[in-house]
Design an enzyme around this catalytic site. Structure first.
Site, PDB file in Angstrom:
ATOM      1  N   LYS A  54      -4.313   1.321   5.809  1.00 27.83           N
ATOM      2  CA  LYS A  54      -3.135   1.786   6.561  1.00 27.83           C
ATOM      3  C   LYS A  54      -2.976   0.966   7.832  1.00 27.83           C
ATOM      4  CE  LYS A  54      -3.286   6.415   4.662  1.00 27.83           C
ATOM      5  NZ  LYS A  54      -3.826   7.783   4.722  1.00 27.83           N
ATOM      6  N   GLN A  98      -6.401  11.893   8.892  1.00 32.93           N
ATOM      7  CA  GLN A  98      -6.853  11.650   7.520  1.00 32.93           C
ATOM      8  C   GLN A  98      -7.590  12.875   6.973  1.00 32.93           C
ATOM      9  OE1 GLN A  98      -6.269   8.689   5.661  1.00 32.93           O
ATOM     10  NE2 GLN A  98      -7.076   9.947   4.004  1.00 32.93           N
ATOM     11  N   ASP A 121       3.018  12.350   7.875  1.00 26.61           N
ATOM     12  CA  ASP A 121       2.582  12.826   6.551  1.00 26.61           C
ATOM     13  C   ASP A 121       3.546  13.874   5.996  1.00 26.61           C
ATOM     14  OD1 ASP A 121       0.438  11.631   5.293  1.00 26.61           O
ATOM     15  OD2 ASP A 121      -1.076  12.729   6.430  1.00 26.61           O
TER      16      ASP A 121
END
Ligand code: NAD
Length: 289
Positions: A54, A98, A121
């Site tokens: 990422k 995460q 997200d």
């Protein structure tokens, strides 16, 4: 029939190139560079790989990447304080924590602490509500990637019968919301669905997000249907070698479908590209661009 392969890797590369152009234009227009903060708690090897990828791809498209790596025994209080600090930081447009988090941390509380306007997200309840009510929202990355591939391949989706197998908050439910917003007739199938094969056979579009290796068989697919395989399952072959397979029996379904995504190289590469896209969207939304 032999299905056309929907090449997610190539699609994601094209999407990243477009994002890089957009980022350069936004920098020129505003004098600011979009920034993505990624928070990793602990040493989970798979998570470390994801976070590395990422960060690398964020920088490749010209955005700032801020990595926060915290030890496994970080307290919930410390993590929440970091999220709040990132919420306040004007250089940070997107925040990603995460998952999975260590067991002593309440993941839901952490996700709800992220500013919804920086929630790249798309897991915050505010963004879930915005998605289902048709407002401008940050939408989870994996279903966004699936939708982009479907629209690229099929064009308009209105009136299509879509069956989403799986009802997770991360994939199945937001996928169904996106297909509904495109005016598909949507069925969400799950572990309690009766005669899943018959339900799936109705579909012009099948999205499988289950986590069961090669569960969807060739005779579940309507001839010519478009099949999107979200599953990532590691299986061990008789030879002892490990291999990644999807939730779809690719060899069987490719004989019947009109188009199909492979695993690997289908949905997977689109997920990070859509994270970058969401960061650009968050940058624009916060500045009303
Ligand atoms: P999850 O475990 O949260 O949800 C699985 C869903 O499948 C559940 O809603 C359950 O009802 C349904 N299900 C389970 N058994 C079933 C059965 N026999 N018949 C019908 N439905 C059944 O999983 P998830 O997070 O949604 O992920 C699903 C798969 O997608 C996993 O393989 C995961 O690794 C993969 N995934 C891939 C990406 C990507 O970037 N490509 C991203 C997220 C998840």
């Amino acid at each position: 029939m032999t299905a056309e392969i929907i090449d997610g890797k190539a699609f994601a590369a094209r999407l990243r190139a477009t994002i890089a152009t957009d980022v350069a234009a936004l920098k020129a227009k505003t004098g600011h560079t979009p920034g993505l903060a990624v928070v990793l708690v602990g040493e989970n090897p798979a998570s470390q790989v994801y976070v590395r990828n990422k960060a690398a791809q964020t920088q490749e498209v010209g955005m700032n990447s801020y990595e926060h790596k915290l030890p496994e025994d970080t307290s919930q209080e410390t993590l929440l304080a970091l999220v709040q600090q990132l919420n306040q930081d004007p250089t940070v447009d997107g925040i990603l924590v995460q998952l999975p988090l260590p067991a002593h941390i309440d993941s839901s509380l952490v996700l709800l602490t992220i500013d919804p306007d920086k929630d790249v997200d798309g897991f915050h309840a505010t963004n879930v509500g915005r998605l289902w009510t048709g407002e401008r929202a940050l939408v989870p990355c994996t279903p966004t990637g699936c939708l982009l591939m479907l629209k690229d391949y099929l064009g308009k989706l209105d009136g299509k019968e879509a069956v989403v197998i799986g009802r997770s908050n991360i994939v199945g439910k937001p996928m169904a919301a996106l297909l509904l917003a495109e005016s598909c007739t949507v069925t969400i199938a799950h572990s309690k669905t009766h005669d899943l094969a018959a339900v799936t056979r109705r579909a012009d579009i099948v999205v499988a997000a289950v986590g069961r290796p090669e569960m969807v068989r060739g005779d579940w697919i309507k001839p010519g249907a478009t099949v999107i395989d979200v599953g990532i399952n590691r299986i061990t072959l008789d030879t002892g070698k490990a291999r990644l397979v999807g939730d779809v029996n690719y060899a069987e379904c490719a004989e019947v479908a009109g188009a199909i995504t492979p695993v690997p190289g289908g949905v997977g590469p689109m997920t990070i590209a859509c994270l970058l896209l969401n960061t650009v969207t968050a940058f624009q939304m916060r500045r009303s661009i």
